[in-house]
Design a protein around this motif. Structure first.
Motif, PDB file in Angstrom:
ATOM      1  N   GLU A   7      -6.662  -3.084 -13.323  1.00  0.00           N
ATOM      2  CA  GLU A   7      -6.059  -1.790 -12.959  1.00  0.00           C
ATOM      3  C   GLU A   7      -5.730  -0.912 -14.165  1.00  0.00           C
ATOM      4  OE1 GLU A   7      -3.170  -0.132  -9.496  1.00  0.00           O
ATOM      5  OE2 GLU A   7      -2.640  -2.055 -10.386  1.00  0.00           O
ATOM      6  N   VAL A  18     -18.766  -2.879  -4.614  1.00  0.00           N
ATOM      7  CA  VAL A  18     -18.254  -4.246  -4.557  1.00  0.00           C
ATOM      8  C   VAL A  18     -19.317  -5.118  -3.900  1.00  0.00           C
ATOM      9  CG1 VAL A  18     -16.486  -5.765  -3.578  1.00  0.00           C
ATOM     10  CG2 VAL A  18     -15.860  -3.480  -4.422  1.00  0.00           C
ATOM     11  N   VAL A  76      -8.677 -12.833  -7.045  1.00  0.00           N
ATOM     12  CA  VAL A  76      -8.964 -11.401  -6.994  1.00  0.00           C
ATOM     13  C   VAL A  76      -7.705 -10.598  -7.294  1.00  0.00           C
ATOM     14  CG1 VAL A  76      -9.580  -9.505  -5.431  1.00  0.00           C
ATOM     15  CG2 VAL A  76     -11.006 -11.561  -5.540  1.00  0.00           C
ATOM     16  N   ILE A  99      -7.250  -7.970 -10.290  1.00  0.00           N
ATOM     17  CA  ILE A  99      -6.797  -6.588 -10.071  1.00  0.00           C
ATOM     18  C   ILE A  99      -5.683  -6.245 -11.054  1.00  0.00           C
ATOM     19  CG2 ILE A  99      -5.523  -5.115  -8.456  1.00  0.00           C
ATOM     20  CD1 ILE A  99      -7.288  -6.363  -6.210  1.00  0.00           C
ATOM     21  N   LEU A 125     -18.011  -4.470  -9.107  1.00  0.00           N
ATOM     22  CA  LEU A 125     -17.169  -5.653  -9.137  1.00  0.00           C
ATOM     23  C   LEU A 125     -17.753  -6.650  -8.152  1.00  0.00           C
ATOM     24  CD1 LEU A 125     -13.597  -4.031  -9.054  1.00  0.00           C
ATOM     25  CD2 LEU A 125     -14.982  -4.673 -11.053  1.00  0.00           C
ATOM     26  N   LEU A 145     -15.705 -11.568 -10.518  1.00  0.00           N
ATOM     27  CA  LEU A 145     -14.362 -12.052 -10.225  1.00  0.00           C
ATOM     28  C   LEU A 145     -14.448 -13.321  -9.386  1.00  0.00           C
ATOM     29  CD1 LEU A 145     -12.745  -8.653  -9.169  1.00  0.00           C
ATOM     30  CD2 LEU A 145     -13.015  -9.606 -11.446  1.00  0.00           C
ATOM     31  N   THR A 179     -11.755 -10.631   0.415  1.00  0.00           N
ATOM     32  CA  THR A 179     -11.564 -10.238  -0.983  1.00  0.00           C
ATOM     33  C   THR A 179     -12.180  -8.878  -1.298  1.00  0.00           C
ATOM     34  OG1 THR A 179     -13.542 -11.463  -1.651  1.00  0.00           O
ATOM     35  CG2 THR A 179     -11.440 -12.624  -1.789  1.00  0.00           C
ATOM     36  N   LEU A 238     -10.759  -5.158  -3.376  1.00  0.00           N
ATOM     37  CA  LEU A 238     -11.384  -4.496  -4.519  1.00  0.00           C
ATOM     38  C   LEU A 238     -11.758  -3.053  -4.203  1.00  0.00           C
ATOM     39  CD1 LEU A 238     -13.511  -7.497  -5.778  1.00  0.00           C
ATOM     40  CD2 LEU A 238     -11.381  -6.578  -6.758  1.00  0.00           C
ATOM     41  N   THR A 297     -17.273 -10.547  -6.344  1.00  0.00           N
ATOM     42  CA  THR A 297     -16.283 -11.568  -6.057  1.00  0.00           C
ATOM     43  C   THR A 297     -17.004 -12.764  -5.459  1.00  0.00           C
ATOM     44  OG1 THR A 297     -14.309 -12.142  -4.753  1.00  0.00           O
ATOM     45  CG2 THR A 297     -15.689 -10.373  -3.883  1.00  0.00           C
TER      46      THR A 297
END
Length: 174
Positions: free
Chosen positions: A144, A8, A136, A140, A67, A129, A24, A28, A69
């Motif tokens: 997911e 992340v 966020v 998700i 990922l 994201l 955030t 994640l 953010t």
């Protein structure tokens, strides 16, 4: 079986400077761990080029999913898509579109302002994201049910490796 590695990257000038703690990235990391990935704590970097450098480092280090953010909006410092795009071998626009659509469908019209990208860099799926907790959480909800399958598809591990050649029936060997 070895766990697949994930990472992340948080793009935030203020969190990187210690003005406030990012909230955030941990969301994640929790998602990735719940899906069976190994994942270190989030890497927090300033907006712009440091985001691209952090993504590259994770991809080169063997991450199968990264990922990010933050940095996907319209402000002059929001540069995550610009830092991400040159790293991608191919884009996967449906993921980013689904994240934006989910937010809009929930009644958050500003979700359409996110410029986040999704794509494949080598054998790694990279998804940008939004930087807000709400954005966020929406991402998700979208990621997911599909993330593990998408990561498996990147290297073809969701398909058997034996069987007829893919060219059969399309002008290839019969």
């Amino acid at each position: 079986m070895t766990q697949l590695r994930a990472a992340v990257v948080v793009a935030s000038n203020r969190a990187a400077a210690g003005v406030y703690d990012d909230t955030t990235g941990p969301l994640l990391v929790d998602l990735l761990v719940s899906l069976g990935f190994s994942c270190d704590p989030p890497v927090v970097v300033p907006d712009g080029d440091p985001v691209g450098a952090a993504i590259s480092l994770e991809v080169e280090g063997g991450a199968r999913v990264v990922l990010t953010t933050g940095g996907t909006g319209l402000t002059p410092t929001d540069r995550t898509p610009e830092a991400t795009r040159p790293l991608l071998d191919r884009e996967v626009p449906g993921i980013a579109e689904a994240i934006r659509a989910y937010g809009v469908a929930k009644g958050v019209p500003t979700a359409s302002l996110s410029r986040g990208l999704a794509g494949v860099a080598g054998t790694c799926l990279v998804v940008n994201l939004p930087g807000s907790r709400g954005g966020v959480k929406d991402a998700i909800a979208v990621l997911e049910p599909l993330l593990v399958h998408a990561v498996e598809q990147v290297v073809g591990s969701d398909h058997p490796t034996s069987g007829p050649p893919a060219t059969e029936g399309r002008g290839g060997p019969a």
